[in-house]
Design an enzyme around this catalytic site. Structure first.
Site, PDB file in Angstrom:
ATOM      1  N   ASN A 296       0.829  -1.212   0.000  1.00 18.91           N
ATOM      2  CA  ASN A 296       0.000   0.000   0.000  1.00 18.91           C
ATOM      3  C   ASN A 296       0.861   1.259   0.000  1.00 18.91           C
ATOM      4  O   ASN A 296       1.967   1.265   0.536  1.00 18.91           O
ATOM      5  CB  ASN A 296      -0.935   0.008   1.222  1.00 18.91           C
ATOM      6  CG  ASN A 296      -1.901  -1.170   1.187  1.00 18.91           C
ATOM      7  OD1 ASN A 296      -2.098  -1.790   0.143  1.00 18.91           O
ATOM      8  ND2 ASN A 296      -2.468  -1.511   2.328  1.00 18.91           N
ATOM      9  N   VAL A 297       0.302   2.303  -0.569  1.00 16.14           N
ATOM     10  CA  VAL A 297       1.028   3.586  -0.661  1.00 16.14           C
ATOM     11  C   VAL A 297       0.349   4.660   0.185  1.00 16.14           C
ATOM     12  O   VAL A 297       0.686   5.829   0.108  1.00 16.14           O
ATOM     13  CB  VAL A 297       1.100   4.039  -2.144  1.00 16.14           C
ATOM     14  CG1 VAL A 297       1.914   3.056  -2.969  1.00 16.14           C
ATOM     15  CG2 VAL A 297      -0.292   4.228  -2.750  1.00 16.14           C
TER      16      VAL A 297
ATOM     17  N   HIS B 265       5.876  -0.603  -2.651  1.00 14.23           N
ATOM     18  CA  HIS B 265       5.470   0.112  -3.879  1.00 14.23           C
ATOM     19  C   HIS B 265       5.544   1.614  -3.691  1.00 14.23           C
ATOM     20  O   HIS B 265       4.873   2.372  -4.388  1.00 14.23           O
ATOM     21  CB  HIS B 265       4.051  -0.318  -4.294  1.00 14.23           C
ATOM     22  CG  HIS B 265       3.990  -1.764  -4.687  1.00 14.23           C
ATOM     23  ND1 HIS B 265       2.812  -2.458  -4.805  1.00 14.23           N
ATOM     24  CD2 HIS B 265       4.974  -2.658  -4.964  1.00 14.23           C
ATOM     25  CE1 HIS B 265       3.067  -3.715  -5.159  1.00 14.23           C
ATOM     26  NE2 HIS B 265       4.382  -3.868  -5.250  1.00 14.23           N
TER      27      HIS B 265
ATOM     28  N   GLY C  52      -5.355  -8.913   3.052  1.00 15.15           N
ATOM     29  CA  GLY C  52      -5.933  -7.959   2.109  1.00 15.15           C
ATOM     30  C   GLY C  52      -5.172  -7.800   0.823  1.00 15.15           C
ATOM     31  O   GLY C  52      -5.073  -6.695   0.285  1.00 15.15           O
TER      32      GLY C  52
HETATM   33  N1  APR Z   1     -10.171  -7.248   4.643  1.00 21.56           N
HETATM   34  C1  APR Z   1      -9.268  -8.078   4.066  1.00 21.56           C
HETATM   35  N2  APR Z   1      -9.150  -8.225   2.723  1.00 21.56           N
HETATM   36  C2  APR Z   1      -9.984  -7.506   1.946  1.00 21.56           C
HETATM   37  C3  APR Z   1     -10.955  -6.622   2.471  1.00 21.56           C
HETATM   38  C4  APR Z   1     -11.029  -6.518   3.886  1.00 21.56           C
HETATM   39  N3  APR Z   1     -11.938  -5.716   4.474  1.00 21.56           N
HETATM   40  N4  APR Z   1     -11.639  -6.058   1.416  1.00 21.56           N
HETATM   41  C5  APR Z   1     -11.093  -6.568   0.284  1.00 21.56           C
HETATM   42  N5  APR Z   1     -10.123  -7.442   0.595  1.00 21.56           N
HETATM   43  C6  APR Z   1      -9.275  -8.222  -0.307  1.00 21.56           C
HETATM   44  C7  APR Z   1      -9.881  -8.541  -1.651  1.00 21.56           C
HETATM   45  O1  APR Z   1     -10.639  -9.750  -1.568  1.00 21.56           O
HETATM   46  C8  APR Z   1      -8.628  -8.704  -2.524  1.00 21.56           C
HETATM   47  O2  APR Z   1      -8.202 -10.065  -2.534  1.00 21.56           O
HETATM   48  O3  APR Z   1      -8.152  -7.421  -0.601  1.00 21.56           O
HETATM   49  C9  APR Z   1      -7.579  -7.856  -1.827  1.00 21.56           C
HETATM   50  C10 APR Z   1      -7.167  -6.638  -2.616  1.00 21.56           C
HETATM   51  O4  APR Z   1      -6.522  -7.102  -3.782  1.00 21.56           O
HETATM   52  P1  APR Z   1      -6.042  -6.018  -4.877  1.00 21.56           P
HETATM   53  O5  APR Z   1      -7.147  -5.063  -5.118  1.00 21.56           O
HETATM   54  O6  APR Z   1      -5.470  -6.796  -6.021  1.00 21.56           O
HETATM   55  O7  APR Z   1      -4.909  -5.187  -4.144  1.00 21.56           O
HETATM   56  P2  APR Z   1      -3.399  -5.627  -3.896  1.00 21.56           P
HETATM   57  O8  APR Z   1      -3.267  -7.100  -3.731  1.00 21.56           O
HETATM   58  O9  APR Z   1      -2.885  -4.778  -2.798  1.00 21.56           O
HETATM   59  O10 APR Z   1      -2.692  -5.173  -5.281  1.00 21.56           O
HETATM   60  C11 APR Z   1      -1.289  -5.311  -5.340  1.00 21.56           C
HETATM   61  O11 APR Z   1      -1.334  -4.163  -7.478  1.00 21.56           O
HETATM   62  O12 APR Z   1      -2.107  -2.472  -8.821  1.00 21.56           O
HETATM   63  C12 APR Z   1      -1.042  -2.885  -8.040  1.00 21.56           C
HETATM   64  O13 APR Z   1       0.475  -1.461  -6.995  1.00 21.56           O
HETATM   65  C13 APR Z   1      -0.830  -1.931  -6.897  1.00 21.56           C
HETATM   66  O14 APR Z   1      -0.029  -2.458  -4.673  1.00 21.56           O
HETATM   67  C14 APR Z   1      -0.987  -2.802  -5.659  1.00 21.56           C
HETATM   68  C15 APR Z   1      -0.741  -4.199  -6.186  1.00 21.56           C
END
Ligand code: APR
Length: 246
Positions: free
Chosen positions: A100-101, A117, A184
């Site tokens: 996360n940023v 990131h 998450g």
């Molecule tokens: N608690 C826990 N998990 C959750 C919640 C919650 N309240 N709400 C959503 N989620 C989960 C979703 O089910 C999903 O699997 O969080 C996850 C978010 O996934 P992404 O949207 O893909 O985010 P992330 O994994 O952080 O993405 C990684 O991708 O676009 C790039 O640089 C960006 O850092 C980011 C990277």
């Protein structure tokens, strides 16, 4: 065996707890995820917003989008999930490796945070690499460095490498973790998604906290379909109870 029993059985061996977090831990702070149902990449083309080529082609357009995200983040606060992780560092050696940023882990009081990131709060000069710490609003778009060149968000875009020292330290911490909590994140972006495998290879217990299953749920010792702001405070309370019984 459930996660409480597993941790209780191994409690004397658990010295270092490493968290790998993603956008989902900030979802309950009002910050959208990328790939969830309201996700940013569901409504925007990442290749037109989160790459250096997109920025060079249209810095104004990219900046307007990042400025909207920065405004949302400046109005957001750590939730009970971030706070629980910060509280745990009073009992264990806790390291947070976050994708996360939004800076919310640090805002919650976590001291050992690695931002894989980058961060959206500070800005970096595209020419002299000067880091501008205090930009809350812009007098001009795109914002300019004192050297006259354009400033960019200090985040890692698709196709860019992670900050070398941050990544090197993240691998070390993952390999030293006794318990890794993955919270998450969809675990689809590399190289962050290799950290659980590094930890597992070194004997760490893996727990995933996510309302949905991910591509790596089968690798986990425990995959818990819960929201982090609900589960993490319960998790910390259980660890406190186990510690008091020892
Ligand atoms: N608690 C826990 N998990 C959750 C919640 C919650 N309240 N709400 C959503 N989620 C989960 C979703 O089910 C999903 O699997 O969080 C996850 C978010 O996934 P992404 O949207 O893909 O985010 P992330 O994994 O952080 O993405 C990684 O991708 O676009 C790039 O640089 C960006 O850092 C980011 C990277």
């Amino acid at each position: 065996m459930n996660w409480i029993e597993k941790i209780e059985d191994n409690f004397s061996l658990i010295k270092k707890i490493v968290f790998v977090t993603g956008a989902g831990i900030s979802h309950e702070s009002g910050i959208p995820t990328f790939r969830g149902k309201d996700g940013l990449w569901r409504n925007h083309d990442a290749m037109k917003l989160a790459t250096i080529d997109a920025f060079n082609e249209n810095p104004q357009f990219v900046w307007e989008w990042y400025n909207e995200r920065r405004k949302n983040i400046f109005e957001s606060f750590p939730n009970k999930g971030h706070q629980a992780i910060a509280e745990l560092q009073e009992l264990f050696d806790v390291v947070v490796l976050t994708q996360n940023v939004d800076g919310l882990h640090k805002k919650a009081g976590s001291r050992n945070v690695y931002e894989l990131h980058g961060d959206i709060i500070t800005l970096r000069c595209t020419n002299c690499d000067f880091i501008e710490e205090n930009f809350s609003e812009f007098s001009e778009f795109p914002p300019k460095c004192r050297c006259g060149s354009i400033l960019r968000p200090n985040v890692v875009w698709f196709g860019e490498s992670l900050p070398q020292q941050v990544w090197r330290n993240s691998i070390i911490h993952a390999s030293e973790s006794d318990l890794m909590i993955i919270v998450g994140t969809s675990l689809v972006v590399s190289p962050a998604n290799t950290l659980p495998l590094i930890a597992k290879e070194n004997g760490s217990i893996l727990m995933e906290i996510n309302p949905e299953k991910t591509e790596m749920s089968a690798e986990m010792d425990f995959s818990i379909q819960e929201k982090s702001a609900k589960f993490l405070p319960e998790f910390v309370n259980e660890l406190k109870k186990i510690k008091s019984r020892k």
